[in-house]
Structure formats: C-alpha cells, structure tokens
Design an enzyme around this catalytic site. Structure first.
Site, short mmCIF file in Angstrom:
data_model
loop_
_atom_site.label_atom_id
_atom_site.label_comp_id
_atom_site.label_asym_id
_atom_site.label_seq_id
_atom_site.Cartn_x
_atom_site.Cartn_y
_atom_site.Cartn_z
N HIS A 180 -10.21 11.42 0.50
CA HIS A 180 -9.00 11.17 1.29
C HIS A 180 -8.99 11.90 2.62
O HIS A 180 -9.39 13.07 2.69
CB HIS A 180 -7.76 11.60 0.48
CG HIS A 180 -7.69 10.95 -0.85
ND1 HIS A 180 -8.01 11.62 -2.02
CD2 HIS A 180 -7.37 9.69 -1.21
CE1 HIS A 180 -7.87 10.79 -3.04
NE2 HIS A 180 -7.50 9.61 -2.58
N SER A 232 -4.15 5.64 -3.60
CA SER A 232 -3.92 7.08 -3.42
C SER A 232 -3.78 7.49 -1.95
O SER A 232 -3.25 8.56 -1.68
CB SER A 232 -5.07 7.86 -4.06
OG SER A 232 -6.31 7.44 -3.53
N ASP A 285 -10.21 15.92 0.84
CA ASP A 285 -11.10 16.01 -0.32
C ASP A 285 -12.18 14.95 -0.14
O ASP A 285 -12.30 14.37 0.94
CB ASP A 285 -10.33 15.90 -1.64
CG ASP A 285 -9.69 14.53 -1.86
OD1 ASP A 285 -9.99 13.61 -1.08
OD2 ASP A 285 -8.89 14.40 -2.80
#
Ligand code: NAG
Ligand code: NAG
Length: 368
Positions: A334, A31, A331
């Site tokens: 990340h 991600s 977040d």
C-alpha cells in the site's frame, strides 16, 4: 417585482450550486480505501494493529483498520471537499447516521471485482456484497427521506470504486490447492473483470447513483510484495503484470465512456487514471519528494515483507523507516499517506489525462 424575484433566484441558485451541496461519498473498493470494515470480519487481512494508523490524526495515531500510516485517498478527497465527516465504515455501528453526512465506506481489504478473489484471507466483502450493503443503506434512507428525497439526495452524492488490484494479484499467485486463482488467458481475465465491473456500475446507476468515479488499477508489478516474490532487483518491475493491467485499464476506460453514451446526460461516469500518476511518482520520485520507492517503510523486503505488530513486548517486532514521508510505499502493498496525498490531488484537480470527462471537484460542482 417579477424581475427582482428572478434576480434573487438566480443569485441564490448560483450560490447554492457552488457552495451549499455538501460532499457525500459512497466508497467501494479494496484495502487501498478500506477505512476499517475488515475489523468486523473474521479475516486474515486486517490493519487493526500498530503501526498502522501511526500518522492518522483523528485517532491520535491509533490503528483504525486503514491499511496505511495516515489518511486514505478517499479520506483526503472528502476532507479537501469540506465533507462533514469522513465516509464511515459500513459495518460500524454508527454508519447509518453518516449516510447523509459524509457518506459511507463499503470497501474491504483483500476483496476484488470477482467473488472468488481473496478467498485465501477468508473474511472480506467482494464488490457484489459491498453493493448489497449499499442497497441496505438505501432502504434506510428511503424510510427516513422517502423515495423521492432519497433519489434527490443520491443524485448529488459521489460514488467511487477503487478495486481490481486483488483480482490481478490472485491471478499471478502460484497455483495452490484451495486458492481460487483464475485459469483463463490474460485477455479473458481482463474481459471478465471489465464486464463484471460494468454490471456493477449499471446496478449502482439503477439504485440512484448519478456521479460515479471509477479508479483504474495502478502498476502493481512495481509494488514491493510482487517484486519480492518474483525476486526482482531494485528498479525492476513485473512487466507481464503491468502489461496485463494496462490492457485492463484501456478496456475499462472504453466501457466507462460507453456508459456515458448509453445512460445519457442524467449521469456522469468518470474514469480516474491512477496508473500514470503512480508511474510518474516511481520514475521521477525525487521531484515528488520521495527518497525511496523500492522498499516498504514498514516491514522488510524479504521474505514476504509483512508489516507486523509493534508495541507489545512479547510480540514479534517490525521495523519502520525513520521518515515516513520519504517512502512511496507504507507496507509492501500500500502507498503511504504522502503518496495518497499526491494521488488524491490528481483525482481532485487533474486534467483530462487523469480524470475524464471531469475531475472530482468539477463532478461535485456539476449540476445534473
Ligand atoms: C415523487 O416523484 C414523482 C415523479 O416526479 C411524483 O409523481 C410523486 O408525486 C412524488 N411523490 C412524493 C411523495 O412526493
Ligand atoms: C463475472 O465473473 C465470473 C467469475 O468470477 C464469471 O464467471 C462471469 O462470467 C462474469 N460475468 C460477466 C458478466 O462477465
């Protein structure tokens, strides 16, 4: 006459090496660099809702599936190198047409090096599947450019792999039924990850990759998600996790350097050290322009600190920080775009402590 032609050839060739090979990136990973592949998967891990992408100018602030507020590291490097397009998600409809422009992004949120990683989130593309998908793209290139043309094209492209974080996070999850965490010693986990990664690097080499950047794992013990589930106070990181990661990174670096010896001068494998770059940002955060390196900008610290959907009146609303450029973490997992810019600058221009044997700019300009 002969001298004239020789001179012309030398001048035009210098010109072509330094300016005319456009930057193409085939990106693999999780991600941190996914540009929207999970939008196309039945996955519990998605970033296809606001406020994700709020600072992503190409979409006008609309979510794209990137797990951050703006550009990813892959995007920033591509832009800085003058790529014709950002590497396009491999599952998007127009991916094939991007192969010979800016390249293709195969990365998938929640995935890891090991096939079982991320099974909790159901849909995701493990590294093995990402390379399968590259093999499909390669087949399309061969149909368009022939085998020799494809080999010549791939020789100049940058391949990058940014993965392994989710294997480590899975390893440290509490033992739950049906969650495949790995019941091995920390040393075995490091060895299994590095040997699988090495096999995948050799497979990419066999498929024609010649300029390959392997990004290590950052200090995950300091991310808000890990600190929150282990109830660690401000300024404290999960040291056991960081120690395991440093050991893995060391073994990965050794393996990457071995590959350079084994494969000879026709290819270059670069080891990119993000661990030290992120550690420096955490320690001296004010020097880097940050004010907060403990909390996520989006989502609260407790209990699991998810960055939830905003916008719809009937949805549960999430809180986001006032100045996104002052938070290292977008977040709880990340980095935000501001941190991504700093990491990308190190990948592009870093010295041999950050990127060895070459940084990405040197790698791109290097004539094989
Ligand atoms: C491809 O390259 C090989 C080896 O360099 C050469 O023998 C062959 O003729 C080339 N094929 C085409 C179609 O150009
Ligand atoms: C790759 O990882 C799997 C676990 O997912 C492990 O069983 C296997 O032995 C590993 N392969 C190598 C070559 O290390």
């Amino acid at each position: 006459m002969g001298t004239y032609y020789a001179l012309f050839f030398i001048i035009s060739c210098l010109f072509c090496v330094s300016c005319c090979v456009s930057y193409t990136n085939f990106a693999f990973g999780d991600s941190i660099v996914d540009a929207g592949n999970n939008n196309y998967l039945p996955s519990l891990s998605k970033a296809d809702y606001s406020p994700y992408g709020i600072d992503f100018t190409p979409s006008g602030g609309k979510p794209t599936g990137r797990y951050t507020n703006g550009f990813t590291i892959v995007d920033i490097v591509a832009q800085a190198m003058g790529a014709k397009t950002l590497p396009s998600p491999s599952l998007s409809a127009n991916a094939a047409s991007h192969a010979t422009l800016g390249g293709i992004n195969y990365a998938s949120g929640a995935s890891g090096i090991l096939d079982g990683t991320g099974s909790l989130f159901v849909g995701r593309l493990p590294l093995r599947r990402q390379i399968d998908n590259f093999e499909v793209s390669r087949g399309e290139m061969v149909r368009r450019m022939g085998e020799n043309g494809t080999q010549e094209f791939l020789k100049n492209a940058i391949f990058s792999l940014t993965t392994g974080s989710n294997d480590i996070i899975t390893y440290f999850l509490p033992n739950l039924p049906f969650v495949g965490n790995y019941d091995v010693s920390p040393t075995s986990l490091q060895d299994i990850m590095v040997s699988n990664m090495t096999l995948y690097l050799k497979r990419l080499h066999k498929l024609g990759a010649r300029k390959i950047v392997v990004v290590d794992i950052g200090p995950l013990g300091c991310i808000p998600f890990v600190r929150s589930i282990h109830f660690l106070p401000v300024g404290k990181c999960h040291e056991e996790m960081n120690t395991l990661i440093r050991g893995y990174n060391q073994k990965l670096r050794t393996s990457v350097h071995h590959l350079n010896q084994e494969m000879g001068s026709g290819s270059i494998f670069v080891y990119a050290n993000s661990y030290d770059v992120i550690s420096a940002m955490l320690q001296n955060y004010r020097d880097y322009g940050f004010e907060n390196v403990n909390d996520p900008c989006c989502g609260d610290f407790f209990p699991l600190s998810f960055c939830l959907r905003i916008g719809d009146e009937n949805e549960i609303s999430t809180s986001i920080c006032d100045d996104r450029s002052k938070y290292l973490f977008w977040d709880s997992y990340h980095p935000g775009e501001a941190a991504n810019f700093i990491i990308a600058q190190h990948m592009l221009n870093g010295d041999e402590n950050t990127c060895s044997p070459l940084n990405v700019r040197q790698l791109h300009n290097h004539k094989l």
